[in-house]
Design a protein around this motif. Structure first.
Motif, PDB file in Angstrom:
ATOM      1  N   GLY A 238      29.603  23.237  26.045  1.00 23.28           N
ATOM      2  CA  GLY A 238      29.386  24.147  26.526  1.00 23.28           C
ATOM      3  C   GLY A 238      30.364  24.458  27.221  1.00 23.28           C
ATOM      4  O   GLY A 238      30.981  25.999  27.480  1.00 23.28           O
ATOM      5  N   ILE A 239      30.565  24.317  28.144  1.00 22.14           N
ATOM      6  CA  ILE A 239      31.306  24.620  29.512  1.00 22.14           C
ATOM      7  C   ILE A 239      33.251  24.367  28.960  1.00 22.14           C
ATOM      8  O   ILE A 239      33.763  25.363  28.501  1.00 22.14           O
ATOM      9  CB  ILE A 239      31.910  22.820  30.642  1.00 22.14           C
ATOM     10  N   GLY A 240      33.597  23.559  27.884  1.00 22.33           N
ATOM     11  CA  GLY A 240      34.790  23.885  27.711  1.00 22.33           C
ATOM     12  C   GLY A 240      35.033  24.846  26.140  1.00 22.33           C
ATOM     13  O   GLY A 240      35.943  25.346  26.048  1.00 22.33           O
ATOM     14  N   ALA A 241      34.347  25.249  25.837  1.00 17.13           N
ATOM     15  CA  ALA A 241      33.753  26.337  25.106  1.00 17.13           C
ATOM     16  C   ALA A 241      34.458  28.027  25.253  1.00 17.13           C
ATOM     17  O   ALA A 241      34.802  28.935  25.154  1.00 17.13           O
ATOM     18  CB  ALA A 241      32.815  26.727  23.851  1.00 17.13           C
ATOM     19  N   LEU A 242      33.576  27.675  26.781  1.00 17.13           N
ATOM     20  CA  LEU A 242      33.101  29.145  27.224  1.00 17.13           C
ATOM     21  C   LEU A 242      34.533  29.229  28.161  1.00 17.13           C
ATOM     22  O   LEU A 242      35.131  30.019  28.415  1.00 17.13           O
ATOM     23  CB  LEU A 242      32.445  29.180  28.855  1.00 17.13           C
ATOM     24  N   ILE A 243      35.340  27.434  28.542  1.00 18.97           N
ATOM     25  CA  ILE A 243      36.653  28.107  28.714  1.00 18.97           C
ATOM     26  C   ILE A 243      38.082  28.364  28.413  1.00 18.97           C
ATOM     27  O   ILE A 243      38.737  29.181  28.300  1.00 18.97           O
ATOM     28  CB  ILE A 243      37.198  26.494  28.927  1.00 18.97           C
ATOM     29  N   LEU A 244      37.867  27.873  26.716  1.00 15.36           N
ATOM     30  CA  LEU A 244      38.730  28.419  25.811  1.00 15.36           C
ATOM     31  C   LEU A 244      38.829  30.081  25.604  1.00 15.36           C
ATOM     32  O   LEU A 244      39.043  30.805  25.002  1.00 15.36           O
ATOM     33  CB  LEU A 244      38.426  27.617  24.831  1.00 15.36           C
ATOM     34  N   ILE A 245      37.146  30.743  25.477  1.00 10.59           N
ATOM     35  CA  ILE A 245      36.844  31.614  24.839  1.00 10.59           C
ATOM     36  C   ILE A 245      37.057  32.845  26.495  1.00 10.59           C
ATOM     37  O   ILE A 245      37.516  33.548  26.118  1.00 10.59           O
ATOM     38  CB  ILE A 245      35.462  31.639  24.394  1.00 10.59           C
ATOM     39  N   LEU A 246      37.352  32.376  27.523  1.00  7.94           N
ATOM     40  CA  LEU A 246      37.592  33.156  28.556  1.00  7.94           C
ATOM     41  C   LEU A 246      38.831  33.172  28.932  1.00  7.94           C
ATOM     42  O   LEU A 246      39.518  34.216  29.498  1.00  7.94           O
ATOM     43  CB  LEU A 246      36.576  32.813  29.906  1.00  7.94           C
ATOM     44  N   ARG A 247      39.256  31.696  28.680  1.00  4.69           N
ATOM     45  CA  ARG A 247      40.845  31.524  29.190  1.00  4.69           C
ATOM     46  C   ARG A 247      41.611  31.771  28.402  1.00  4.69           C
ATOM     47  O   ARG A 247      42.694  32.687  28.497  1.00  4.69           O
ATOM     48  CB  ARG A 247      40.799  30.450  29.709  1.00  4.69           C
ATOM     49  N   TYR A 248      41.687  31.670  26.914  1.00  6.92           N
ATOM     50  CA  TYR A 248      41.980  31.873  25.513  1.00  6.92           C
ATOM     51  C   TYR A 248      41.719  32.992  24.960  1.00  6.92           C
ATOM     52  O   TYR A 248      43.277  32.546  23.800  1.00  6.92           O
ATOM     53  CB  TYR A 248      42.987  30.043  25.017  1.00  6.92           C
ATOM     54  N   GLN A 249      40.522  33.157  24.908  1.00  4.09           N
ATOM     55  CA  GLN A 249      40.548  34.349  23.807  1.00  4.09           C
ATOM     56  C   GLN A 249      40.493  34.362  22.334  1.00  4.09           C
ATOM     57  O   GLN A 249      40.795  34.695  21.703  1.00  4.09           O
ATOM     58  CB  GLN A 249      41.802  35.113  23.648  1.00  4.09           C
ATOM     59  N   ILE A 250      39.523  32.546  22.185  1.00  5.05           N
ATOM     60  CA  ILE A 250      39.702  32.003  21.637  1.00  5.05           C
ATOM     61  C   ILE A 250      38.591  33.163  20.313  1.00  5.05           C
ATOM     62  O   ILE A 250      37.577  32.791  21.190  1.00  5.05           O
ATOM     63  CB  ILE A 250      39.506  30.179  21.399  1.00  5.05           C
ATOM     64  N   ASN A 251      38.569  32.901  19.080  1.00  4.43           N
ATOM     65  CA  ASN A 251      38.229  34.023  18.455  1.00  4.43           C
ATOM     66  C   ASN A 251      36.277  32.613  18.787  1.00  4.43           C
ATOM     67  O   ASN A 251      36.379  31.601  18.176  1.00  4.43           O
ATOM     68  CB  ASN A 251      38.354  34.259  16.814  1.00  4.43           C
ATOM     69  N   SER A 252      35.437  33.799  18.747  1.00  6.62           N
ATOM     70  CA  SER A 252      34.035  33.326  18.483  1.00  6.62           C
ATOM     71  C   SER A 252      33.885  32.009  17.199  1.00  6.62           C
ATOM     72  O   SER A 252      33.041  31.510  16.911  1.00  6.62           O
ATOM     73  CB  SER A 252      33.215  34.389  18.864  1.00  6.62           C
ATOM     74  N   VAL A 257      32.374  27.569  14.075  1.00  8.38           N
ATOM     75  CA  VAL A 257      32.605  25.858  13.096  1.00  8.38           C
ATOM     76  C   VAL A 257      33.409  25.024  13.791  1.00  8.38           C
ATOM     77  O   VAL A 257      33.508  24.123  13.599  1.00  8.38           O
ATOM     78  CB  VAL A 257      34.209  26.934  12.586  1.00  8.38           C
ATOM     79  N   GLY A 258      34.164  25.051  14.945  1.00  9.66           N
ATOM     80  CA  GLY A 258      34.171  23.947  15.123  1.00  9.66           C
ATOM     81  C   GLY A 258      33.394  23.330  16.160  1.00  9.66           C
ATOM     82  O   GLY A 258      32.967  21.806  15.688  1.00  9.66           O
ATOM     83  N   GLY A 259      32.408  23.933  16.577  1.00  7.88           N
ATOM     84  CA  GLY A 259      31.369  22.765  16.706  1.00  7.88           C
ATOM     85  C   GLY A 259      30.158  22.707  15.679  1.00  7.88           C
ATOM     86  O   GLY A 259      29.951  21.269  16.125  1.00  7.88           O
ATOM     87  N   GLY A 260      29.973  22.997  15.148  1.00  7.04           N
ATOM     88  CA  GLY A 260      29.721  22.709  13.812  1.00  7.04           C
ATOM     89  C   GLY A 260      30.351  20.832  13.132  1.00  7.04           C
ATOM     90  O   GLY A 260      29.647  20.424  13.016  1.00  7.04           O
ATOM     91  N   MET A 261      31.377  21.103  13.414  1.00  6.44           N
ATOM     92  CA  MET A 261      32.642  20.010  12.949  1.00  6.44           C
ATOM     93  C   MET A 261      32.157  18.805  13.618  1.00  6.44           C
ATOM     94  O   MET A 261      32.555  17.999  13.110  1.00  6.44           O
ATOM     95  CB  MET A 261      33.497  20.616  12.564  1.00  6.44           C
ATOM     96  N   LEU A 262      32.548  19.190  14.670  1.00  2.96           N
ATOM     97  CA  LEU A 262      31.803  18.645  15.673  1.00  2.96           C
ATOM     98  C   LEU A 262      30.862  17.504  16.159  1.00  2.96           C
ATOM     99  O   LEU A 262      31.174  16.523  15.697  1.00  2.96           O
ATOM    100  CB  LEU A 262      32.343  18.730  17.138  1.00  2.96           C
ATOM    101  N   GLY A 263      30.089  18.753  15.756  1.00  2.83           N
ATOM    102  CA  GLY A 263      28.200  17.871  15.622  1.00  2.83           C
ATOM    103  C   GLY A 263      28.324  16.675  14.558  1.00  2.83           C
ATOM    104  O   GLY A 263      28.048  15.927  14.518  1.00  2.83           O
TER     105      GLY A 263
END
Length: 270
Positions: A238-252, A257-263
Motif C-alpha cells: 500500500g505504501i509503495g503504491a501510494l508513492i508510485l501514484i503520488l510521486r510518479y503519477q502511475i496510472n491506477s 493489474v500489478g497488485g493482482g499479479m503480485l498477489g
C-alpha cells in the motif's frame, strides 16, 4: 482457481487504498480552502465515527460553514431543508435486500452523493455493512476491486453490489436509482446555474459540503484500510503504491493489474 482469485484480491486491495488516498489528497487540496473548511472536514470525520447519517453530516457542515462564513446573514428559507432531508432518509433497518429496497437505497444515495464518487463508499460502508449487514467490509472491498476494471469504477461498483444483493434486477435498480436523481437535478437547476454560481449563499454552502465530503472520505478510507492492510506485506504494498501514484503519477489501472499479479506470485511462494 478460488485460491488464485483470493490472492489476486489480496494484491489488489492495498492498491485500492492507495487510489482512494490519492483521490482524497486531490479533493482535499481543493476543498479545504481555509481554517473554517478545515474545521468542517474535521467535524465530518468526527460525525462519521460517532455514527451520524452521512446526509446529515453533508448538509450540517455545509449549513454551518455557510452561516459562519456569511456571519449569520442567511435567508431563513434555507433552514426548511432540514425536515425535507429527514423525510428523504430511507429507514436504517431495512428487512431484506429486495430489488425495491436496493432501488430506494441507491435513490437516496444518488440524491445526496456529492464531491467525489469515492464519497459513495461512505454511504455503502455505513448502511450496507454496519446498519443493515447486507455486506461485509471484505465483500465491499471485493466489489470495489472488481469495479476498478471498469470505466467509472466507483459508480459501477454500485451496479455490482446491486447484483450481489438482488441478482440481475438488483443490478438494474441500483444503477437506475443512483443515476436518476442527477438527470432530474440537471433538468431542474440548469436554467439557474449561472445565478447559483454567483450567489454567496450557494458558494458558502458548497464550500462546506466539499469539506464534509473530504471528512467522509477520510473516515471510510480508514475503515477500508483496516480490511485491506492486514499484514506487513500488504502495508508495504500500500505504501509503495501510494508513492508510485503520488510521486510518479502511475496510472491506477497499472497499479491494480500489478497488485493482482503480485498477489499471484505470492500465492506460489506461500
Amino acid at each position: 482457481m478460488l485460491l488464485d482469485t483470493k490472492w489476486v484480491l489480496y494484491g489488489i486491495k492495498p492498491m485500492i487504498i492507495a487510489v482512494i488516498v490519492q483521490a482524497l489528497w486531490k479533493l482535499g487540496k481543493k476543498a479545504v480552502k481555509n481554517n473554517l473548511t478545515g474545521l468542517g472536514a474535521i467535524a465530518a470525520v468526527i460525525g462519521y465515527f460517532i455514527g451520524w447519517d452521512e446526509i446529515i453530516i453533508l448538509l450540517g457542515v455545509g449549513l454551518g460553514v455557510m452561516i459562519i462564513q456569511l456571519r449569520g446573514k442567511v435567508i431563513g428559507g434555507w433552514f426548511s431543508l432540514s425536515p425535507l432531508v429527514a423525510q428523504t432518509v430511507v429507514g436504517d433497518n431495512i428487512t431484506s435486500p429486495s430489488p425495491l429496497n436496493v432501488f430506494l437505497f441507491f435513490l437516496k444515495v444518488g440524491c445526496f452523493l456529492y464531491g467525489s464518487g469515492y464519497v459513495l463508499l461512505a454511504f455503502l460502508e455505513r448502511t450496507l455493512v454496519e446498519q443493515n449487514q447486507w455486506l461485509t467490509s471484505q465483500e465491499l472491498l471485493d466489489a470495489i476491486a472488481i469495479g476498478q476494471f471498469t470505466p467509472g469504477p466507483i459508480l459501477t461498483t454500485a451496479t455490482f453490489i446491486g447484483y450481489l444483493l438482488a441478482g440481475n434486477l438488483g443490478a438494474i435498480t441500483a444503477t437506475f436509482g443512483l443515476f436518476l436523481p442527477s438527470f432530474i437535478l440537471v433538468l431542474i437547476i440548469n436554467p439557474w446555474v449561472d445565478k447559483l454560481r454567483k450567489s454567496p449563499v450557494t458558494s458558502a454552502l458548497l464550500d462546506g459540503i466539499n469539506a464534509a465530503s473530504v471528512g467522509l472520505m477520510v473516515g471510510v478510507a480508514f475503515i477500508l484500510a483496516r480490511e485491506a492492510l492486514i499484514d506487513p506485506i500488504t502495508v508495504v504494498m500500500g505504501i509503495g503504491a501510494l508513492i508510485l501514484i503520488l510521486r510518479y503519477q502511475i496510472n491506477s489501472i497499472w497499479l491494480i493489474v500489478g497488485g493482482g499479479m503480485l498477489g499471484l506470485v505470492l500465492s506460489t511462494i506461500s
